[in-house]
Design a protein around this motif. Structure first.
Motif, mmCIF file in Angstrom:
data_model
loop_
_atom_site.group_PDB
_atom_site.id
_atom_site.type_symbol
_atom_site.label_atom_id
_atom_site.label_comp_id
_atom_site.label_asym_id
_atom_site.label_seq_id
_atom_site.Cartn_x
_atom_site.Cartn_y
_atom_site.Cartn_z
ATOM 1 N N PRO A 102 0.829 -1.206 0.000
ATOM 2 C CA PRO A 102 0.000 0.000 0.000
ATOM 3 C C PRO A 102 0.867 1.260 0.000
ATOM 4 N N ALA A 103 0.316 2.339 -0.524
ATOM 5 C CA ALA A 103 1.028 3.617 -0.559
ATOM 6 C C ALA A 103 1.457 4.007 0.853
ATOM 7 N N THR A 104 2.681 4.514 0.967
ATOM 8 C CA THR A 104 3.203 4.922 2.273
ATOM 9 C C THR A 104 3.274 6.438 2.424
ATOM 10 N N GLY A 105 3.223 7.170 1.320
ATOM 11 C CA GLY A 105 3.356 8.623 1.374
ATOM 12 C C GLY A 105 4.778 9.083 1.640
ATOM 13 N N ARG A 106 5.721 8.165 1.610
ATOM 14 C CA ARG A 106 7.121 8.514 1.890
ATOM 15 C C ARG A 106 7.878 8.890 0.612
ATOM 16 N N PRO A 107 8.802 9.830 0.743
ATOM 17 C CA PRO A 107 9.632 10.193 -0.407
ATOM 18 C C PRO A 107 10.714 9.133 -0.638
ATOM 19 N N PHE A 108 11.233 9.120 -1.838
ATOM 20 C CA PHE A 108 12.331 8.216 -2.171
ATOM 21 C C PHE A 108 13.303 8.909 -3.120
ATOM 22 N N ARG A 109 14.505 8.352 -3.151
ATOM 23 C CA ARG A 109 15.562 8.823 -4.056
ATOM 24 C C ARG A 109 16.280 7.585 -4.557
ATOM 25 N N ILE A 110 16.177 7.326 -5.854
ATOM 26 C CA ILE A 110 16.744 6.124 -6.457
ATOM 27 C C ILE A 110 17.885 6.523 -7.391
ATOM 28 N N LEU A 111 19.009 5.853 -7.242
ATOM 29 C CA LEU A 111 20.117 6.006 -8.174
ATOM 30 C C LEU A 111 20.000 4.872 -9.187
ATOM 31 N N GLY A 112 20.216 5.196 -10.444
ATOM 32 C CA GLY A 112 20.118 4.160 -11.459
ATOM 33 C C GLY A 112 20.896 4.514 -12.707
ATOM 34 N N ALA A 113 20.852 3.593 -13.638
ATOM 35 C CA ALA A 113 21.514 3.791 -14.920
ATOM 36 C C ALA A 113 20.736 3.032 -15.978
ATOM 37 N N GLY A 114 20.867 3.500 -17.193
ATOM 38 C CA GLY A 114 20.221 2.834 -18.306
ATOM 39 C C GLY A 114 21.152 2.802 -19.501
ATOM 40 N N VAL A 115 20.995 1.770 -20.290
ATOM 41 C CA VAL A 115 21.713 1.679 -21.553
ATOM 42 C C VAL A 115 20.683 1.454 -22.645
ATOM 43 N N GLY A 116 20.976 1.967 -23.817
ATOM 44 C CA GLY A 116 20.021 1.805 -24.894
ATOM 45 C C GLY A 116 20.641 2.020 -26.250
ATOM 46 N N ARG A 117 19.791 1.804 -27.239
ATOM 47 C CA ARG A 117 20.217 1.917 -28.628
ATOM 48 C C ARG A 117 19.078 2.510 -29.445
ATOM 49 N N LEU A 118 19.427 3.368 -30.363
ATOM 50 C CA LEU A 118 18.456 3.968 -31.267
ATOM 51 C C LEU A 118 18.512 3.280 -32.625
ATOM 52 N N ARG A 119 17.381 3.327 -33.299
ATOM 53 C CA ARG A 119 17.289 2.849 -34.679
ATOM 54 C C ARG A 119 16.465 3.870 -35.441
ATOM 55 N N ASP A 120 17.015 4.403 -36.490
ATOM 56 C CA ASP A 120 16.339 5.428 -37.290
ATOM 57 C C ASP A 120 15.874 6.604 -36.435
ATOM 58 N N GLY A 121 16.716 7.014 -35.478
ATOM 59 C CA GLY A 121 16.429 8.182 -34.657
ATOM 60 C C GLY A 121 15.444 7.966 -33.518
ATOM 61 N N LYS A 122 15.005 6.733 -33.306
ATOM 62 C CA LYS A 122 14.068 6.408 -32.216
ATOM 63 C C LYS A 122 14.720 5.404 -31.271
ATOM 64 N N ILE A 123 14.368 5.494 -29.999
ATOM 65 C CA ILE A 123 14.895 4.559 -29.007
ATOM 66 C C ILE A 123 14.271 3.194 -29.271
ATOM 67 N N PHE A 124 15.136 2.224 -29.511
ATOM 68 C CA PHE A 124 14.687 0.884 -29.885
ATOM 69 C C PHE A 124 14.848 -0.131 -28.756
ATOM 70 N N GLU A 125 15.958 -0.057 -28.052
ATOM 71 C CA GLU A 125 16.210 -0.965 -26.930
ATOM 72 C C GLU A 125 16.646 -0.157 -25.722
ATOM 73 N N VAL A 126 16.092 -0.481 -24.556
ATOM 74 C CA VAL A 126 16.449 0.184 -23.307
ATOM 75 C C VAL A 126 16.502 -0.860 -22.202
ATOM 76 N N THR A 127 17.522 -0.808 -21.382
ATOM 77 C CA THR A 127 17.562 -1.581 -20.141
ATOM 78 C C THR A 127 17.908 -0.598 -19.031
ATOM 79 N N GLU A 128 17.034 -0.521 -18.031
ATOM 80 C CA GLU A 128 17.231 0.371 -16.886
ATOM 81 C C GLU A 128 17.617 -0.473 -15.674
ATOM 82 N N TYR A 129 18.669 -0.052 -14.976
ATOM 83 C CA TYR A 129 19.195 -0.763 -13.812
ATOM 84 C C TYR A 129 19.004 0.089 -12.564
ATOM 85 N N TRP A 130 18.324 -0.460 -11.565
ATOM 86 C CA TRP A 130 18.168 0.212 -10.282
ATOM 87 C C TRP A 130 17.817 -0.842 -9.241
ATOM 88 N N ASN A 131 17.936 -0.462 -7.959
ATOM 89 C CA ASN A 131 17.809 -1.408 -6.867
ATOM 90 C C ASN A 131 16.434 -1.280 -6.197
#
Length: 146
Positions: A102-131
């Protein structure tokens, strides 16, 4: 290239930054205009793999309903041709229920990273990493990490 009042990004760095800004503005429609129709989005925090622009759009809508005041800051962005690596900090408030949490109403701060690839100027593949455990600790679902 300009279409009316909107300028479409054409290089990888610009696409990634404008895509991130659309998320920061809470604009799922603008967010998905930067994505290929058949994109694949993998979220390692949740274990989800989304296929297609509309699936990504719906996922962002749900995220914005559960995490209000959501903001994302790009800390570092590396680009090589049509590929990128992006380090980010996401902040928000857990105001909507998640499965089994259930919602807690608490704030959070997440550090993360993502890698991706574009095809014809559009984002085609994305993987986001966070804990996910870090998020759960911050919102009080489990004891805080560290």
């Amino acid at each position: 290239m300009s279409t009316g009042t909107q300028t479409m990004a054409t290089d990888t760095r610009s696409v990634v930054l404008e895509w991130t800004r659309a998320m920061d503005r809470h604009d799922p429609d603008a967010f998905t205009t930067f994505m290929d129709e058949n994109c694949v989005f993998t979220n390692t925090g949740t274990g989800e793999r989304l296929v297609g622009r509309e699936a990504v759009r719906q996922d962002l809508i749900g995220l914005l309903e559960r995490w209000t005041d959501l903001r994302i800051e790009v800390v570092n962005l590396l680009v090589a041709g049509d590929s990128y690596a992006k380090e980010w900090v996401m902040t928000g408030v857990h105001t909507g229920d998640l499965p089994g949490l259930p919602a807690t109403g608490r704030p959070f701060r997440i550090l993360g990273a993502g890698v991706g690839r574009l095809r014809d100027g559009k984002i085609f593949e994305v993987t986001e990493y966070w804990n996910l455990a870090d998020f759960l600790g911050q919102v009080g679902a489990i004891p805080p990490l560290g």
